[in-house]
Enzyme design. Structure first.
Site, PDB file in Angstrom:
ATOM      1  N   PRO A 268     -30.044  -6.469  22.416  1.00  0.00           N
ATOM      2  CA  PRO A 268     -30.266  -5.104  22.891  1.00  0.00           C
ATOM      3  C   PRO A 268     -30.631  -5.092  24.374  1.00  0.00           C
ATOM      4  CG  PRO A 268     -32.219  -5.906  21.763  1.00  0.00           C
ATOM      5  CD  PRO A 268     -31.166  -6.978  21.609  1.00  0.00           C
TER       6      PRO A 268
ATOM      7  N   CYS B 196     -23.310  12.125  49.989  1.00  0.00           N
ATOM      8  CA  CYS B 196     -22.205  12.970  50.423  1.00  0.00           C
ATOM      9  C   CYS B 196     -21.004  12.833  49.482  1.00  0.00           C
ATOM     10  CB  CYS B 196     -21.812  12.592  51.843  1.00  0.00           C
ATOM     11  SG  CYS B 196     -20.522  13.633  52.487  1.00  0.00           S
TER      12      CYS B 196
HETATM   13  C1  LIG Z   1     -24.391  -5.037  28.109  1.00  0.00           C
HETATM   14  C2  LIG Z   1     -24.409  -6.000  27.019  1.00  0.00           C
HETATM   15  C3  LIG Z   1     -25.393  -5.913  26.026  1.00  0.00           C
HETATM   16  C4  LIG Z   1     -26.417  -4.825  25.964  1.00  0.00           C
HETATM   17  O1  LIG Z   1     -25.882  -3.585  25.655  1.00  0.00           O
HETATM   18  P1  LIG Z   1     -26.853  -2.353  25.394  1.00  0.00           P
HETATM   19  O2  LIG Z   1     -25.942  -1.244  25.102  1.00  0.00           O
HETATM   20  O3  LIG Z   1     -27.634  -2.140  26.644  1.00  0.00           O
HETATM   21  O4  LIG Z   1     -27.731  -2.689  24.247  1.00  0.00           O
HETATM   22  C5  LIG Z   1     -25.421  -6.902  25.066  1.00  0.00           C
HETATM   23  N1  LIG Z   1     -24.511  -7.893  25.046  1.00  0.00           N
HETATM   24  C6  LIG Z   1     -23.545  -7.994  25.980  1.00  0.00           C
HETATM   25  C7  LIG Z   1     -22.606  -9.105  25.910  1.00  0.00           C
HETATM   26  C8  LIG Z   1     -23.456  -7.054  26.995  1.00  0.00           C
HETATM   27  O5  LIG Z   1     -22.486  -7.147  27.892  1.00  0.00           O
END
Ligand SMILES: *Cc1c(COP(=O)(O)O)cnc(C)c1O
Length: 431
Positions: A288, A356
């Protein structure tokens, strides 16, 4: 609205407070624009999602997605809670290590890793989520050159339609991430034949800001059926990484977001049935980002002027240079007037930044109490993909970030000055 606020945001004497600190006083002390983060909220969010999963399975590891908010103060707090990190660049790898996260709690992710990225992953012994067969062979060579064996997972593209903004859906057939699910077995076969590669896991991440649980459950189903196939092939899977993506209710009046407990209830039965059928007990990894940090942070911005035109605009001192999400994804962020937090919302305003660009609007057509120049507006839920996506566009130095914890407040990033803008510029010798 104020009745819908998360517990660390309260209203006292007409002022918005964050973890008990008066936002108007913070804006006076540190100036605006200003990002303010409640550290305890980050810890709570992390603990909640970890516990929701760990209550259902004893081998869970949460890797915070460092790209959501890579401030070292945030990463240190999470390291203390036991978090690992999903890192997407050598920069994020360096930050996670500096914050005290051990290398074995990190996963080096990315669809376009440079030779230097691969070399660093090998040097630090970080598990790599490999995104192509081409990358696999490059990593094998880098590991051989470093005299190491690189542990890997492959990033699976499960080809799922996911209801979120198309720019943040990552598991569609057409997205750049991952290897098609039906080519995964061949990829592991190839990995097993490499001299300096050890395939130890399998990884997916289907997108971001997902408010519907069904795609997560479907992705988990794809992953455990791949795990069965790989186990039959002789791959010993130490972990199955289901990625991140759990959304939050940016609009608390209209959006309902599943809780981590809802997420666990949807995903864990699929995962547990699947691994039982395989006869394996791998670690479950989750990544997460947004859920952990988004609601911990507000962006305070001052009204420079109010203009009645075809619409009524509040022109504030923060724009998409500091918060790109509204312009980039048409995202909703709740806006409050921090110094009139319990006044009746009676006027309609569009909140415009100082950049802008026509698209530099933080919020459109919002009912707020009557606003005048000098008022302090608070943009909520800006702790994920907020400062992290900021830029110097229009040659605006970036603002400071402060963190509050208990009674105390401290800078976690100083504001930039004009010297920071020119500091990296080099005068060509003929000028
Ligand atoms: C961005 C990303 C996450 C986290 O995603 P959230 O939507 O912020 O929970 C987890 N794993 C990977 C591989 C990502 O690129």
């Amino acid at each position: 609205m104020t009745s819908l606020l998360p517990p660390h945001l309260t209203v006292k004497d007409g002022h918005l407070h964050i973890s008990g600190h008066d936002c108007v006083a913070l804006a006076e002390e540190y100036g605006t624009p200003l990002y303010v983060t409640a550290e305890d909220r980050i810890r709570e969010n992390y603990t909640r999602i970890h516990r929701a999963l760990a209550d259902r399975y004893h081998r869970v590891r949460v890797l915070y997605a460092a790209k959501a908010n890579g401030n070292l103060a945030v990463l240190r707090a999470l390291a203390e809670e036991g978090a690992g990190a999903d890192v997407f660049s050598s920069g994020e790898l360096g930050l996670a290590l500096e914050a005290g996260m051990p290398a074995e709690r990190l996963l080096f992710n990315g669809s376009s890793k440079s030779p230097e990225d691969l070399r660093l992953a090998v040097e630090h012994g970080v598990t790599v989520s490999v995104d192509s067969i081409d990358e696999l062979h490059q990593l094998d060579s880098a590991a051989r050159a470093g005299g190491r064996v690189a542990e890997i997972a492959f990033r699976v593209n499960p080809a799922l339609e996911v209801p979120t903004h198309p720019k943040i859906a990552t598991g569609l057939k057409t997205t750049k991430f991952g290897i098609p699910a039906d080519e995964i077995a061949a990829a592991y076969r190839e990995a097993l034949a490499c001299s300096n590669i050890s395939p130890v896991g399998i990884h997916c991440h289907i997108g971001s800001q997902i408010l519907d649980l069904e795609p997560f459950a479907r992705a988990a189903g794809v992953m455990v059926s791949l795990a069965a196939e790989l186990t039959d092939m002789g791959v010993t899977l130490r972990f199955i990484d289901l990625g991140g993506g759990l959304g939050i209710p940016y609009n608390r009046r209209t959006e309902h977001a599943p809780t981590p407990e809802d997420y666990a209830a949807a995903v864990m039965p699929v995962f547990l049935d699947g691994i039982r059928e395989c006869g394996i007990e791998p670690e479950l990894w989750a990544e997460p980002g947004r859920y952990v940090t988004a609601d911990s942070t507000i962006l305070l911005t001052r009204a420079n002027s109010v203009k009645k035109a075809y619409k009524t605009f509040v022109n504030v001192d923060a724009g998409f240079n500091l918060l790109a999400r509204p312009a980039m994804y048409n995202s909703y962020h709740e806006v409050l007037v921090a110094n009139k937090a319990d006044a009746e919302a009676s006027e309609e305003y569009t909140i415009a930044g100082p950049v802008c660009e026509t698209g530099d609007l933080l919020a459109k057509d919002r009912l707020l109490p009557p606003v005048s120049a000098g008022d302090i507006l608070a943009v909520l839920d800006t702790g994920a993909y907020g400062f992290a996506m900021s830029s110097h566009y229009n040659s605006r130095p970036r603002c400071p970030e402060v963190v509050v914890k208990g009674e105390t407040v401290a800078l976690m990033r100083r504001g930039e000055t004009l010297d920071d803008l020119t500091g990296t510029m080099v005068r060509p010798p003929w000028q």
